[in-house]
Design a protein around this motif. Structure first.
Motif, PDB file in Angstrom:
ATOM      1  N   LEU A 122       9.731  25.570  69.300  1.00 46.79           N
ATOM      2  CA  LEU A 122      10.174  24.627  70.316  1.00 46.79           C
ATOM      3  C   LEU A 122       9.900  23.194  69.862  1.00 46.79           C
ATOM      4  O   LEU A 122       8.801  22.853  69.454  1.00 46.79           O
ATOM      5  CB  LEU A 122       9.441  24.900  71.637  1.00 46.79           C
ATOM      6  CG  LEU A 122       9.722  26.276  72.286  1.00 46.79           C
ATOM      7  CD1 LEU A 122       8.858  26.434  73.526  1.00 46.79           C
ATOM      8  CD2 LEU A 122      11.194  26.398  72.631  1.00 46.79           C
ATOM      9  N   LEU A 143      18.572  29.769  76.520  1.00 45.81           N
ATOM     10  CA  LEU A 143      17.386  29.092  76.018  1.00 45.81           C
ATOM     11  C   LEU A 143      17.717  28.164  74.858  1.00 45.81           C
ATOM     12  O   LEU A 143      17.094  27.125  74.683  1.00 45.81           O
ATOM     13  CB  LEU A 143      16.337  30.132  75.596  1.00 45.81           C
ATOM     14  CG  LEU A 143      14.963  29.596  75.190  1.00 45.81           C
ATOM     15  CD1 LEU A 143      14.361  28.801  76.325  1.00 45.81           C
ATOM     16  CD2 LEU A 143      14.057  30.727  74.766  1.00 45.81           C
ATOM     17  N   SER A 203      16.992  23.225  72.954  1.00 49.40           N
ATOM     18  CA  SER A 203      16.345  22.919  71.679  1.00 49.40           C
ATOM     19  C   SER A 203      17.203  21.997  70.847  1.00 49.40           C
ATOM     20  O   SER A 203      18.368  21.758  71.131  1.00 49.40           O
ATOM     21  CB  SER A 203      16.087  24.212  70.919  1.00 49.40           C
ATOM     22  OG  SER A 203      17.309  24.840  70.611  1.00 49.40           O
ATOM     23  N   VAL A 238       9.377  24.084  81.206  1.00 51.62           N
ATOM     24  CA  VAL A 238       9.032  24.055  79.785  1.00 51.62           C
ATOM     25  C   VAL A 238       7.943  23.010  79.616  1.00 51.62           C
ATOM     26  O   VAL A 238       8.168  21.823  79.866  1.00 51.62           O
ATOM     27  CB  VAL A 238      10.252  23.727  78.915  1.00 51.62           C
ATOM     28  CG1 VAL A 238       9.853  23.699  77.444  1.00 51.62           C
ATOM     29  CG2 VAL A 238      11.358  24.736  79.161  1.00 51.62           C
ATOM     30  N   GLU A 239       6.749  23.447  79.212  1.00 51.29           N
ATOM     31  CA  GLU A 239       5.598  22.582  79.114  1.00 51.29           C
ATOM     32  C   GLU A 239       5.307  22.287  77.650  1.00 51.29           C
ATOM     33  O   GLU A 239       5.045  23.218  76.870  1.00 51.29           O
ATOM     34  CB  GLU A 239       4.372  23.240  79.759  1.00 51.29           C
ATOM     35  CG  GLU A 239       4.538  23.540  81.240  1.00 51.29           C
ATOM     36  CD  GLU A 239       3.325  24.251  81.804  1.00 51.29           C
ATOM     37  OE1 GLU A 239       2.552  24.804  81.008  1.00 51.29           O
ATOM     38  OE2 GLU A 239       3.160  24.249  83.034  1.00 51.29           O
ATOM     39  N   LEU A 253       6.379  28.162  78.160  1.00 52.47           N
ATOM     40  CA  LEU A 253       7.494  28.287  79.091  1.00 52.47           C
ATOM     41  C   LEU A 253       6.984  29.043  80.307  1.00 52.47           C
ATOM     42  O   LEU A 253       6.351  30.093  80.182  1.00 52.47           O
ATOM     43  CB  LEU A 253       8.660  29.041  78.440  1.00 52.47           C
ATOM     44  CG  LEU A 253       9.938  29.208  79.270  1.00 52.47           C
ATOM     45  CD1 LEU A 253      11.153  29.172  78.366  1.00 52.47           C
ATOM     46  CD2 LEU A 253       9.929  30.527  80.048  1.00 52.47           C
TER      47      LEU A 253
END
Length: 740
Positions: free
Chosen positions: A15, A31, A35, A61-62, A67
């Motif tokens: 990520l 997903l 990105s 999303v951290e 996630l």
């Protein structure tokens, strides 16, 4: 709309987002769209892996590696479905942290629940706290903790049951407590450590190691349901069947039967072939009844498809002594053994039948040396159609022979001149032509002609002609006039008068009546030129049959049928017995009744009645079946008849009934009462309880044997089967519900 993600798998993603946290709500987003190009390239490299799917109400999303999915979260991977309140995926540890209630359902329908869980991204490996598994909607496994390791699920401090438990303090009827249980999902086996069986939470048995098949397994090596068996002859014993699969196509079941009076080993072997099936059943015993002599029986059965559309069947039966089958209730306590090898081929226009049979009587009153023991039959039949000839031609041939072990040609000490060693062989060829027409007024007419060529050979019999050859002919004309009426309520009635006129020529030249000693007069041979069961006898001269058939079918579904018929002949037949109803030039009346209705009730009765209203033969069967009761009653009457070796009249009632008192309780009984001797032949009583977790069957039977070589006996059987494992069978239909 729920957010939707695909990770392929997550452990291979890197990520790299431009914001520390992103929140998606009510959106469906792959997903990969979150990105940069490097992430997309990484996902592209993972196309060969099975994708996982994540659906949730809200996704966060951290940072770079976490996630979080919140609200009605569902994850899917390789047929596994996971449901939870919240799932957090950490890329660094490649783990899923799951907040419950957690529910995991695999491709076979097995369910695993937990309070919290930690799993890898494939949903295969991890730890679940407060776990509870349900296998095949039947077997429940409650554990403090469960650990998934690929094909294995290990549960700690486990309680296993298939009983419905209501409330927090509910106690199941039975449960198995264990320190550890390992479930092998590939082999479909459950392995218990330090297992303790409890009935109503009371410990009754302890087993250090235990293996049981899960409910989805159909064939597994191990013990089947044991049973307790008590008889007055063999005392109290237990049967412990052990099942041994041999590949996918064969198996063996060994059943030790142990009591104070007997040591027995029962055997069942089954094998499936690509063109048929083979089964072998048998038993061997040492018991106190015969001072520890070896007693045994065997039964071999097979059915196979051969080349050119032939079918092969065989049934071989043998026993060491006359009383063994009755003492142990094997082969339904048969009194005559019949072994046969049969081959057949049946098509639209052709029949080929061949059989070699061996008979052995276990009755004290019958001598196998003087009974027909080895019997062979070969039959061929062919229908031929020709456009230049109306109707059809039927060509048939039959070869028959039977052999007695005795070689005595004549029993000179018997005033009735009974032949002890007579052996017979015969060859019969028949050419038949038949046709049917509809005449004016709706009359149905039929005609057929016959030519018979017969050859008989008789051995070891000074009272009969040794070699007989004959030719005979016959003709028959039949008329039917059916009338139909439809009532106002939709009922349909048909009345049909029937008349047949026939003639058979030829003569009887001294061959013995060795096969046609038992004659039945019924609807099946009413319109026939010969009512003898075999071709060693034929009815000669003129004959006429007349009858009336009446059938009615109501609109609400019930139906009834009635038949009344009689025969007239030019010549009386001495070979017809008194009870057949066919002696003399005028037969007795044939009466037949049938009735059925939509309530499940049916009745069938048939009788031979004289002009004086005396009954020589009668049989009746009544049956009633619905969701609550199955009730059947039968009656049989045979009058005294020396020609059929019956010195006294026989009259017998039999009753079989089952009553479902509730969804779980069933009581059953069966009785046989000899009216002529005024005694009870057999009595049986059964009680069964079955719910979603247990089946208990108790039966008591009493046989009042009258034969000199058989002893009366009382049997008691108790079988307890724990449901939920494949050995106990399924009981999903008996599942109860909890009430407040």
């Amino acid at each position: 709309m729920p957010a939707r993600f695909e990770f392929m798998p997550l452990r291979r993603f890197a990520l790299s987002l431009s914001v520390p946290m992103m929140v998606l709500a009510s959106a469906t987003v792959p997903l990969m769209t979150l990105s940069n190009s490097a992430f997309a390239q990484s996902a592209s490299d993972a196309q060969s892996d099975t994708p996982a799917l994540l659906v949730a109400d809200q996704v966060l999303v951290e940072g770079q590696t976490r996630l979080v999915a919140i609200g009605n979260v569902e994850a899917f991977h390789d047929g596994v479905r996971l449901q939870a309140t919240q799932i957090t995926y950490d890329q660094i540890s490649d783990r899923l942290e799951i907040l419950g209630p957690v529910r995991i359902t695999d491709a076979d329908g097995n369910v695993l629940t937990a309070d919290i869980a930690e799993l890898d991204a494939s949903l295969e490996n991890g730890i679940l706290t407060g776990a509870r598994a349900v296998l095949d909607q039947q077997l429940q496994l409650a554990a403090v903790q469960a650990e998934r390791l690929g094909r294995y699920t290990q549960l700690s401090k486990v309680a296993v049951t298939s009983c419905q438990v209501c409330g927090k303090n509910g106690v199941p009827l039975w449960q198995i407590r264990a320190e550890r249980v390992i479930h092998d999902t590939e082999e479909k086996q459950l392995y218990f450590d330090k297992a303790q069986l409890r009935i109503l939470n009371i410990p009754v048995a302890y087993v250090p190691k235990l293996r049981l098949p899960d409910p989805t397994l159909e064939r597994a090596r191990g013990l089947l349901v044991p049973s307790l068996h008590t008889t007055t002859l063999l005392s109290t014993g237990v049967k412990l069947p052990y099942f041994i699969p041999i590949g996918d196509h064969q198996d063996v079941t060994l059943t030790p039967y142990l009591s104070q009076a007997t040591t027995t080993l029962e055997l069942r072997y089954r094998r499936a072939y690509s063109n048929g099936d083979l089964s072998v059943e048998g038993a061997a015993s040492y018991d106190s009844l015969l001072n520890d002599e070896l007693r045994a029986y065997i039964n071999i059965q097979g059915e196979f498809d051969l080349k050119n559309d032939f079918d092969l069947t065989f049934d071989i039966e043998a026993v060491t002594d006359d009383a063994y089958l009755n003492d142990y209730d094997y082969l339904d306590s048969k009194e005559r053994l019949d072994s046969a090898l049969t081959t057949t081929r049946v098509s639209r226009d052709e029949l080929i039948f061949g059989q070699l049979a061996h008979y052995e009587s276990l009755r004290e009153s019958e001598d196998n040396a003087t009974q027909p023991t080895i019997i062979s039959d070969l039959r061929y039949e062919r229908r031929v159609y020709n456009e230049n000839i109306p109707g059809e031609l039927i060509l048939s041939a039959e070869a028959h022979g039977h052999y007695r072990y005795s070689t005595l040609p004549y029993d000179s000490d018997d005033d009735d001149s009974i032949v002890d060693g007579r052996d017979v062989a015969r060859l019969n060829v028949e050419l038949e032509w038949q046709d049917r027409w509809t005449l004016p007024g709706g009359i149905r007419a039929g005609a057929d002609t016959h030519l018979w060529l017969d050859r008989y050979r008789t051995y070891d019999d000074d009272t009969s002609v040794e070699d007989v050859a004959s030719a005979a002919g016959g003709v028959r004309v039949e008329l039917r006039w059916p009338w139909e009426r439809t009532g106002r309520q939709g009922a349909r009635s048909i009345i049909e008068p029937i008349v047949q006129l026939g003639w058979v020529g030829g003569s009887r030249d001294g061959n013995p009546n060795d096969e046609s000693t038992r004659v039945e007069f019924d609807e099946g041979n009413l319109l026939s030129l010969n009512r003898f069961p075999a071709a060693d006898r034929r009815e000669l001269g003129w004959q006429m049959a007349a009858g009336l058939r009446y059938t009615q079918t109501a609109k609400n579904g019930w139906s009834s049928a009635f038949t009344l018929a009689r025969l007239w002949r030019e010549n009386a037949e001495d070979d017809f017995s008194i009870s057949s109803g066919l002696q003399g030039t005028t037969s007795d009346w044939l009466l037949s009744l049938q009735f059925t209705d939509t309530s499940g009730f049916s009745l069938a009765a048939r009788g031979i009645i004289t002009d004086q209203a005396d009954v020589s033969k009668a049989e009746a069967r009544a049956y009633w079946s619905n969701d609550v009761v199955d009730l059947g009653a039968s009656y049989l009457l045979l009058v005294e008849d020396e020609d059929e070796d019956r010195d006294d009249s026989q009259s017998e009632w039999s009753l079989d009934a089952a009553y479902r008192m509730s969804d779980f309780w069933t009581i059953s009984t069966d009785l046989q009462y000899d009216v002529a001797d005024d005694r009870l032949d057999h009595a049986g009583l059964g009680l069964q309880y079955q719910n979603e977790c247990v089946e208990v069957t108790l039966s008591v039977t009493r046989d009042f044997a009258s034969s000199e070589n058989l002893d009366p006996s009382t049997d008691l059987d108790l079988t307890v089967s724990l449901k939920g494992f494949s050995t106990g069978g399924s009981a999903k239909e008996y599942r109860r519900t909890c009430r407040n």
